[in-house]
Design an enzyme around this catalytic site. Structure first.
Site, mmCIF file in Angstrom:
data_model
loop_
_atom_site.group_PDB
_atom_site.id
_atom_site.type_symbol
_atom_site.label_atom_id
_atom_site.label_comp_id
_atom_site.label_asym_id
_atom_site.label_seq_id
_atom_site.Cartn_x
_atom_site.Cartn_y
_atom_site.Cartn_z
ATOM 1 N N CYS A 1 0.849 -1.187 0.000
ATOM 2 C CA CYS A 1 0.000 0.000 0.000
ATOM 3 C C CYS A 1 0.884 1.236 0.000
ATOM 4 O O CYS A 1 2.066 1.170 0.313
ATOM 5 C CB CYS A 1 -0.910 0.013 1.218
ATOM 6 S SG CYS A 1 -1.916 -1.480 1.379
ATOM 7 N N ARG B 1 1.465 1.148 -6.028
ATOM 8 C CA ARG B 1 1.587 0.283 -4.860
ATOM 9 C C ARG B 1 0.255 -0.340 -4.459
ATOM 10 O O ARG B 1 0.225 -1.214 -3.584
ATOM 11 C CB ARG B 1 2.163 1.082 -3.683
ATOM 12 C CG ARG B 1 3.544 1.643 -3.927
ATOM 13 C CD ARG B 1 4.030 2.410 -2.713
ATOM 14 N NE ARG B 1 4.351 1.520 -1.627
ATOM 15 C CZ ARG B 1 5.581 1.120 -1.301
ATOM 16 N NH1 ARG B 1 6.597 1.506 -2.024
ATOM 17 N NH2 ARG B 1 5.784 0.327 -0.280
ATOM 18 N N TRP C 1 -3.730 -1.883 -1.428
ATOM 19 C CA TRP C 1 -3.807 -3.201 -2.025
ATOM 20 C C TRP C 1 -4.310 -4.122 -0.934
ATOM 21 O O TRP C 1 -3.672 -4.288 0.099
ATOM 22 C CB TRP C 1 -2.445 -3.658 -2.532
ATOM 23 C CG TRP C 1 -2.495 -4.940 -3.300
ATOM 24 C CD1 TRP C 1 -2.799 -5.094 -4.611
ATOM 25 C CD2 TRP C 1 -2.241 -6.254 -2.787
ATOM 26 N NE1 TRP C 1 -2.743 -6.425 -4.966
ATOM 27 C CE2 TRP C 1 -2.405 -7.155 -3.866
ATOM 28 C CE3 TRP C 1 -1.885 -6.760 -1.538
ATOM 29 C CZ2 TRP C 1 -2.227 -8.530 -3.720
ATOM 30 C CZ3 TRP C 1 -1.717 -8.127 -1.393
ATOM 31 C CH2 TRP C 1 -1.877 -8.992 -2.474
ATOM 32 N N ASN D 1 0.633 0.017 5.907
ATOM 33 C CA ASN D 1 1.101 -0.867 4.849
ATOM 34 C C ASN D 1 1.646 -2.116 5.506
ATOM 35 O O ASN D 1 2.427 -2.027 6.452
ATOM 36 C CB ASN D 1 2.196 -0.188 4.019
ATOM 37 C CG ASN D 1 2.733 -1.077 2.918
ATOM 38 O OD1 ASN D 1 2.093 -2.042 2.518
ATOM 39 N ND2 ASN D 1 3.924 -0.762 2.424
ATOM 40 N N GLY D 2 1.217 -3.301 5.025
ATOM 41 C CA GLY D 2 1.729 -4.544 5.593
ATOM 42 C C GLY D 2 0.636 -5.379 6.212
ATOM 43 O O GLY D 2 -0.544 -5.238 5.895
ATOM 44 N N GLU E 1 8.983 -15.653 -18.806
ATOM 45 C CA GLU E 1 8.720 -14.225 -18.604
ATOM 46 C C GLU E 1 7.656 -13.723 -19.568
ATOM 47 O O GLU E 1 6.777 -12.939 -19.193
ATOM 48 C CB GLU E 1 10.022 -13.428 -18.769
ATOM 49 C CG GLU E 1 9.872 -11.917 -18.826
ATOM 50 C CD GLU E 1 9.291 -11.308 -17.557
ATOM 51 O OE1 GLU E 1 8.991 -10.102 -17.578
ATOM 52 O OE2 GLU E 1 9.133 -12.016 -16.542
ATOM 53 N N LYS F 1 4.096 -12.042 -18.429
ATOM 54 C CA LYS F 1 3.642 -10.720 -18.873
ATOM 55 C C LYS F 1 2.229 -10.805 -19.449
ATOM 56 O O LYS F 1 1.377 -9.968 -19.181
ATOM 57 C CB LYS F 1 4.596 -10.147 -19.927
ATOM 58 C CG LYS F 1 5.874 -9.610 -19.373
ATOM 59 C CD LYS F 1 5.633 -8.348 -18.562
ATOM 60 C CE LYS F 1 6.783 -8.079 -17.608
ATOM 61 N NZ LYS F 1 6.803 -8.965 -16.435
ATOM 62 N N GLU G 1 -0.275 -11.345 -16.655
ATOM 63 C CA GLU G 1 -0.413 -10.191 -15.765
ATOM 64 C C GLU G 1 -1.360 -9.139 -16.321
ATOM 65 O O GLU G 1 -2.187 -8.588 -15.580
ATOM 66 C CB GLU G 1 0.961 -9.551 -15.517
ATOM 67 C CG GLU G 1 1.843 -10.316 -14.568
ATOM 68 C CD GLU G 1 3.176 -9.622 -14.371
ATOM 69 O OE1 GLU G 1 3.592 -9.436 -13.215
ATOM 70 O OE2 GLU G 1 3.816 -9.263 -15.381
ATOM 71 N N HIS H 1 6.735 -34.076 -23.447
ATOM 72 C CA HIS H 1 6.584 -34.775 -22.171
ATOM 73 C C HIS H 1 5.302 -34.370 -21.461
ATOM 74 O O HIS H 1 5.225 -34.467 -20.223
ATOM 75 C CB HIS H 1 7.802 -34.525 -21.280
ATOM 76 C CG HIS H 1 9.066 -35.091 -21.842
ATOM 77 N ND1 HIS H 1 9.344 -36.444 -21.858
ATOM 78 C CD2 HIS H 1 10.125 -34.488 -22.446
ATOM 79 C CE1 HIS H 1 10.519 -36.644 -22.428
ATOM 80 N NE2 HIS H 1 11.018 -35.481 -22.796
ATOM 81 N N LYS I 1 2.674 -3.208 -7.307
ATOM 82 C CA LYS I 1 4.065 -3.146 -7.752
ATOM 83 C C LYS I 1 5.039 -3.689 -6.720
ATOM 84 O O LYS I 1 5.895 -4.502 -7.022
ATOM 85 C CB LYS I 1 4.422 -1.690 -8.078
ATOM 86 C CG LYS I 1 5.807 -1.509 -8.688
ATOM 87 C CD LYS I 1 5.869 -2.104 -10.060
ATOM 88 C CE LYS I 1 7.201 -1.873 -10.721
ATOM 89 N NZ LYS I 1 7.291 -2.578 -12.008
#
Length: 607
Positions: free
Chosen positions: A2, A27, A74, A98-99, A479, A483, A486, A502, A602
């Protein structure tokens, strides 16, 4: 995860708080709010959803004052609703957080038994009630905070206002960053230097367990044992204009196109072009004595570590263990004496990675960190700090921070190889030359932006997409898939190309696009043979290769993306560009929120 901002001001702060939240919205953007002193009362405006909803709320119900705190959230505990939005009010206390308060349930039950009434589902509200309970017993705000902080378990940063004390702002941190900003007749608190950049460049980073008491003209910091301490005041260098989008539609697009210049800036710190050597910052240990490397990271940074594993082992012949940070401590890893633990993080505050770092320290490892914030917690705890120079990255999906990490790790691998006697001076010169070519090659890759945009419609309707690569292109396949997941919300997976037969090949049909990363070179033929296995089963292939590779294997694909022909060392940096652009343009075609994808933030400062 946050964003926090607090201002003890001389002038109206409402607009400045909202502007600060705009800088912190990366954030978290589940909800937001501000709380100001208005005629001696603590008055809030809050809204769920994006910050624009809060802006509209304030336009409808203006609020004005010279002291306030603000928050963009968040969600951790409690759904992203207005009732759960910060700031929270409990009696005479307003708090933003935050946390995570890990023991909030037992604290909440204790407070309810004591007659306290909760109006939110959050863990944060218990902090306000605990402090207000002490105030109602007659304690001064500073003493109340001093009594409550030791009762909180978890990772948190806090900013608090107190009714009847309009020249007082208290902040605290434990495992989550918090910065004090110093002004002229004003003082500030913020989650990071970016939030404070328009307000002041004079900042002070609180250390683990610190809490700070601010007035407009003074600051006193206490450590976790409540001893008054002095912390260094530095000049942040954070730019107040660095987060403008310019002529780009999204921050992510802007940051993709910034990569040639920021990778060049980063490499300038690690290359000596005249001597044709690589060079690391000074350290107090001998790299040549490193017997084993343990790389720990999360998300995109983990994929940078996967690429680095190839480099460290092939160049320096040093064995490498690679771990996801959230799993690292819990498998009780065996760490050899003389080992180096390497941690990769954009923010330098990622909770899982920071906890892993501290565990490695207790195991006697030397600590190296690759971070984009040289004043972060990880940076301050490192034996070897390897900064990237990507600048502020606002788009939640990492782009330029990732390629700058790759640049640093390539230079680090070459330096280690030289120190271990595994690389000759001639080979080092060649490495330097190839790394110096990376920015121009990335710029050439960006020249195909329109081609990639024009084929995005082929991928946008898909429910599932596969990415394939071999060698260092395997992490790039992972990656690329990340992306796409996301920002477009399409299910995507990356695989080592040889693993298709496989199991994953069972997924192939004409509705599953397969993105193949195959630069011409020693692994090209094997990658193409795996691609042809896909095509033989009706798979729709998009081939990303150089002109030579496309001429040899481009037939029968639904689309091709041409890259410049580059040395294998810099191929991961160059091939990052098309997978980023492809994800970006697919997301735009689908109409998703590119810069602020749902459920993500983020900086992940909770475990």
């Amino acid at each position: 995860m946050c964003g926090i901002l607090g201002i003890l001001g001389k002038e109206e702060v409402s607009d400045r708080l909202v502007d600060g939240l705009k800088r912190l919205e990366y954030r978290g953007y589940d909800s937001s709010g501000i709380c100001l002193f208005v005629d001696g009362e603590l008055v809030r405006r809050r809204a769920e959803g994006k910050l624009s909803n809060l802006v509209q709320r304030i336009e409808d119900m203006p609020i004005s004052g010279t002291v306030g705190i603000a928050h963009t959230r968040w969600a951790t505990h409690g759904a992203p609703t207005q009732d759960n939005a910060h700031p929270h009010l409990a009696g005479d206390v307003s708090v933003v957080h935050n946390g995570i308060i890990e023991n909030f349930k037992e604290l909440r039950e204790e407070l309810i038994t004591d007659g306290r009434v909760f109006v939110s589902q959050t863990d944060t509200e218990v902090v306000g009630h605990l402090i207000d309970r002490e105030l109602q017993k007659g304690a001064a705000p500073i003493d109340a905070v001093k009594m409550v902080l030791p009762r909180l378990r978890g990772a948190f940063s806090l900013a608090m206002l107190f009714k009847g004390h309009e020249d007082l702002l208290i902040g605290a941190r434990l495992g989550s960053p918090l910065v004090v900003g110093l002004g002229e007749g004003e003082n500030y608190l913020g989650s990071d230097a970016i939030a404070l950049a328009p307000l002041t460049q004079k900042i002070c980073y609180l250390e683990e367990g610190d809490w700070a008491v601010l007035s407009r003209t003074d600051m006193q910091i206490y450590d976790k044992n409540n001893n008054a301490v002095t912390r260094e005041v530095t000049i942040s260098g954070a730019s107040a204009v660095a987060i403008e989008k310019g002529n780009h539609s999204h921050f992510m697009q802007k940051e993709i196109f910034e990569q040639p210049i920021v990778v060049a800036q980063t490499l300038q710190s690690y290359l000596r072009p005249l001597e044709e050597q690589v060079a690391l910052p000074q350290m107090d240990f001998d790299l040549s004595e490193v017997r084993r490397i343990t790389i720990v990271a999360c998300g995109t940074s983990f994929y940078a570590g996967m690429v680095a594993k190839y480099w460290f082992e092939s160049f320096a012949r040093v064995p490498v263990d690679l771990d996801v940070a959230s799993e690292f401590r819990y498998r009780e890893p065996v760490m050899e004496e003389g080992g180096l633990a390497l941690f990769i993080s954009q923010s330098g505050e990622t909770a899982d990675t920071l906890a892993a770092l501290r565990h490695a320290r207790t195991e006697g490892q030397k600590i190296a960190v690759v971070v984009n914030v040289p004043t972060s917690s990880m940076a301050r705890e490192a034996d070897l700090l390897l900064p990237t120079h990507a600048g502020p990255e606002i788009g939640v999906a990492s782009t330029k921070a990732f390629t700058c990490q790759l640049a640093v790790l390539a230079a680090f691998a070459a330096n280690l190889a030289r120190d271990k006697g595994q690389m000759t001076a001639k080979e080092e010169r060649e490495i330097v030359q190839h790394l110096a070519e990376a920015p121009a090659a990335m710029n050439a890759a960006l020249a195909h932006d329109e081609d990639i945009a024009s084929m995005a419609h082929l991928i946008a309707p898909a429910r599932d997409v596969l990415y394939l690569g071999r060698g260092p292109e395997y992490p790039m396949a992972l990656e690329g898939a990340l992306k796409l997941k996301e920002i477009s919300y399409i299910h995507a997976e990356g695989y080592a190309a040889g693993e298709m037969k496989h199991g994953p090949i069972a997924l192939i049909d004409d509705k599953v696009p397969v993105i193949v990363l195959a630069p011409s070179g020693p692994l090209f033929e094997k990658t193409v043979s795996n691609m042809q296995e896909v095509q033989a089963r009706g798979g729709k292939v998009v081939l990303i290769s150089d002109a030579e590779g496309l001429a040899e294997a481009g037939e029968g694909t639904i689309a091709t993306i041409e890259m410049p022909k580059v040395h294998p060392l810099i191929a991961p940096m160059v091939y990052a560009v098309p997978v980023q652009l492809l994800a970006y343009h697919v997301a735009v075609a689908k109409g998703t929120d590119v810069d602020q994808p749902r459920n993500l933030a983020k900086s992940v400062t909770v475990e």
